[in-house]
Design a protein around this motif. Structure first.
Motif, PDB file in Angstrom:
ATOM      1  N   TRP A  94      -8.561  -3.517  -3.020  1.00 39.15           N
ATOM      2  CA  TRP A  94      -7.330  -3.527  -2.220  1.00 39.15           C
ATOM      3  C   TRP A  94      -7.487  -2.768  -0.921  1.00 39.15           C
ATOM      4  N   ARG A  95      -8.463  -1.872  -0.870  1.00 36.87           N
ATOM      5  CA  ARG A  95      -8.650  -1.123   0.381  1.00 36.87           C
ATOM      6  C   ARG A  95      -9.196  -2.037   1.480  1.00 36.87           C
ATOM      7  N   GLN A  96     -10.017  -2.995   1.048  1.00 35.62           N
ATOM      8  CA  GLN A  96     -10.505  -3.954   2.033  1.00 35.62           C
ATOM      9  C   GLN A  96      -9.329  -4.775   2.588  1.00 35.62           C
ATOM     10  N   TRP A  97      -8.439  -5.178   1.705  1.00 34.69           N
ATOM     11  CA  TRP A  97      -7.274  -5.970   2.126  1.00 34.69           C
ATOM     12  C   TRP A  97      -6.352  -5.150   3.018  1.00 34.69           C
ATOM     13  N   ARG A  98      -6.170  -3.891   2.633  1.00 36.75           N
ATOM     14  CA  ARG A  98      -5.310  -3.027   3.451  1.00 36.75           C
ATOM     15  C   ARG A  98      -5.919  -2.862   4.846  1.00 36.75           C
ATOM     16  N   TRP A  99      -7.241  -2.669   4.861  1.00 38.99           N
ATOM     17  CA  TRP A  99      -7.938  -2.538   6.152  1.00 38.99           C
ATOM     18  C   TRP A  99      -7.710  -3.809   6.977  1.00 38.99           C
ATOM     19  N   GLY A 100      -7.833  -4.968   6.296  1.00 43.84           N
ATOM     20  CA  GLY A 100      -7.654  -6.253   6.981  1.00 43.84           C
ATOM     21  C   GLY A 100      -6.244  -6.381   7.573  1.00 43.84           C
ATOM     22  N   LEU A 101      -5.250  -5.938   6.816  1.00 37.58           N
ATOM     23  CA  LEU A 101      -3.869  -6.022   7.304  1.00 37.58           C
ATOM     24  C   LEU A 101      -3.662  -5.088   8.489  1.00 37.58           C
ATOM     25  N   GLN A 102      -4.251  -3.897   8.409  1.00 40.00           N
ATOM     26  CA  GLN A 102      -4.123  -2.958   9.536  1.00 40.00           C
ATOM     27  C   GLN A 102      -4.837  -3.511  10.771  1.00 40.00           C
ATOM     28  N   PHE A 103      -5.967  -4.184  10.520  1.00 40.27           N
ATOM     29  CA  PHE A 103      -6.699  -4.825  11.617  1.00 40.27           C
ATOM     30  C   PHE A 103      -5.804  -5.889  12.269  1.00 40.27           C
ATOM     31  N   LEU A 104      -5.168  -6.726  11.436  1.00 37.95           N
ATOM     32  CA  LEU A 104      -4.295  -7.774  11.983  1.00 37.95           C
ATOM     33  C   LEU A 104      -3.170  -7.158  12.807  1.00 37.95           C
ATOM     34  N   GLY A 105      -2.696  -5.997  12.368  1.00 35.92           N
ATOM     35  CA  GLY A 105      -1.643  -5.289  13.095  1.00 35.92           C
ATOM     36  C   GLY A 105      -2.069  -4.871  14.498  1.00 35.92           C
TER      37      GLY A 105
END
Ligand SMILES: Cc1cc2nc3c(=O)[nH]c(=O)nc-3n(C[C@H](O)[C@H](O)[C@H](O)COP(=O)(O)OP(=O)(O)OC[C@H]3O[C@@H](n4cnc5c(N)ncnc54)[C@H](O)[C@@H]3O)c2cc1C
Length: 441
Positions: free
Chosen positions: A83-94
């Motif tokens: 989930w940390r990879q996904w969270r990182w991805g979402l923050q990146f999209l932000g």
């Protein structure tokens, strides 16, 4: 003050050097047998102050989606059960919007300029040689639409004081004639004369040796096992000697975590949660067969998104990014494909200049992979955490060599109670500024 620096990559070594300048008592711990044995070992060698745009921009999400299933994609997001990879991805999209892009560029340019000056000071003070070439960086394009977009990017960068020039193919070849055999494919380029290249590993090793000579203690071959927390402060650091198996407890007035990608799990163990995620990259180093035809100007190849730098009688080519976890093996079909791609590209652009033969064909290429400590903004975390005595200097992503000297100098200044002179959001000092509003740190 007694300061413990965890990690002896370019960031830890530079931090140690600058802490000595400020008169501190410094101990550096690293699990490897010497400095720069992990991500600082064989990077693309570019001091690219002027090519520092973050990956996150308004066009990135569409590109990422298109690249997701291509093994030769320059930036590959391989979803993991993490989930940390996904969270990182979402923050990146932000961060993929124009406002964030400009904000991030400003900070990266500020850190780059500060760092370049710091690097020059260190070189002047030490006389360290590291195959340095002050010949600039050229970025060449083989696609007209990308070249047109490069003009806009250059304009934006000029607004922040970056002298990036758009050049025709003829001008590019006048700057670096070695690309003549590939001229029929080049539609144009950009050039920044003030950028440089040089071997990050050699520099880091020599800086560590000079720091040791000035009194810093280096505990190589020591794993950092644990940060010991008591209430709101770090009490000690548990380390273990890899050869004897013996553990010891080290205490200090300040502990700087500079463990690259591994900083994230280490910090998390004491409740400091920073979005640093490994971005795996590859490099290949080839012997130069025809020195008179090899480039001196460092280059970025826009089509395959790789960088090339001459290091003495060798050529280093490096690139591509995979966000697929803490995996640094070269022994996968994907890794082999990526290494092959680098060799093929060198042969296309500089035919016959290097020995790009595989080992099976009698060649001696050196392939390598490293984990860039990537943040969603591309901006590193430099500053203090909410725990007393715990500091961080990590998350330098694609630009740790470029930003190494300045990050070390800034860290040493902050620990000494000074404010570095640059427009940069330091962790624990400028939160709510341009750093991500992310962390519980
Ligand atoms: C393919 C590629 C090309 C690149 N090209 C460029 C370029 O051209 N220009 C540029 O500016 N940057 C470039 N980079 C980025 C740059 O190499 C990195 O940003 C930089 O090396 C990060 O340095 P670091 O000191 O933070 O990490 P590292 O060099 O990884 O150092 C961290 C250290 O911490 C130690 N460590 C970690 N965990 C522990 C533990 N538990 N116990 C003890 N020790 C520990 C490791 O042994 C290591 O020595 C590139 C990176 C890659 C992968």
């Amino acid at each position: 003050m007694k300061v413990l620096v965890l990690g002896a990559g370019i960031i830890g070594a530079s931090t140690a050097w600058h802490l000595l300048d400020k008169g501190h008592d410094v101990t550096v711990v690293d699990r490897q047998s010497g400095a720069a044995r992990e991500t600082s070992f064989a990077n693309a060698a570019q001091i690219s102050v002027s090519y520092c745009e973050p990956w996150a921009n308004a066009q990135a999400p569409a590109k990422l989606l298109k690249w997701m299933f291509r093994n030769d994609a320059p930036l590959l997001f391989r979803p993991q059960l993490d989930w940390r990879q996904w969270r990182w991805g979402l923050q990146f999209l932000g961060q993929c919007n124009d406002a964030a892009f400009e904000r991030n560029v400003q900070q990266l340019v500020a850190l780059g300029a500060y760092s370049h000056a710091a690097l020059k000071d260190v070189v002047r003070a030490t006389g360290i040689s590291y195959q340095r070439l002050e010949r600039g960086i050229a970025h060449y394009y083989t696609d007209q639409a990308s070249f047109d977009a490069a003009g806009h990017a250059a304009e934006l960068m000029r607004r922040y004081g970056v002298q990036r020039r758009v050049v025709s193919t003829a001008e590019l070849l006048a700057i670096e004639p070695a690309f003549q055999p590939f001229a029929h494919r080049i539609v144009g380029g950009t050039y920044t004369a003030s950028d440089e290249s040089g071997d990050a590993r050699v520099f880091t090793e020599k800086l560590a040796a000079r720091s040791a000579a000035r009194g810093a203690q280096f505990l190589f071959g020591h794993d950092v096992l644990r940060l010991e927390r008591s209430g709101g402060a770090i009490e000690a650091v548990q380390v273990r000697d890899r050869s004897s198996g013996q553990s010891q407890r080290l205490s200090a007035d300040a502990v700087v975590v500079a463990c690259g990608s591994w900083s994230a799990p280490l910090l998390r163990s004491v409740g400091v949660d920073l979005p640093i995620y490994p971005g795996k990259g590859y490099s290949a180093t080839f012997r130069i067969l025809q020195p008179e035809r090899a480039p001196f100007v460092s280059a970025i190849d826009d089509e395959v998104k790789c960088a090339m730098s001459r290091l003495g009688d060798e050529l280093r080519v490096a690139g591509t990014i995979e966000l697929s976890g803490y995996n640094s093996t070269l022994d996968t079909p994907l890794a082999r494909a990526r290494c092959r791609m680098l060799a093929e590209r060198v042969e296309q652009v500089l035919p016959g200049v290097c020995d790009t033969r595989s080992e099976a064909e009698g060649g001696n290429p050196r392939f390598w992979t490293g984990l860039r400590p990537a943040t969603p903004t591309n901006i590193p975390y430099i500053g203090r955490t909410r725990l007393d005595r715990l500091w961080v200097n990590a998350g330098h992503g694609t630009l740790g060599w470029t930003h190494g000297a300045g990050s070390g100098k800034a860290m040493a200044a902050l620990i000494s109670g000074e404010r570095p002179q640059m427009a940069f959001g330091f962790l624990g000092f400028d939160d709510g500024g341009a750093q991500l509003a992310h962390s519980r740190a």
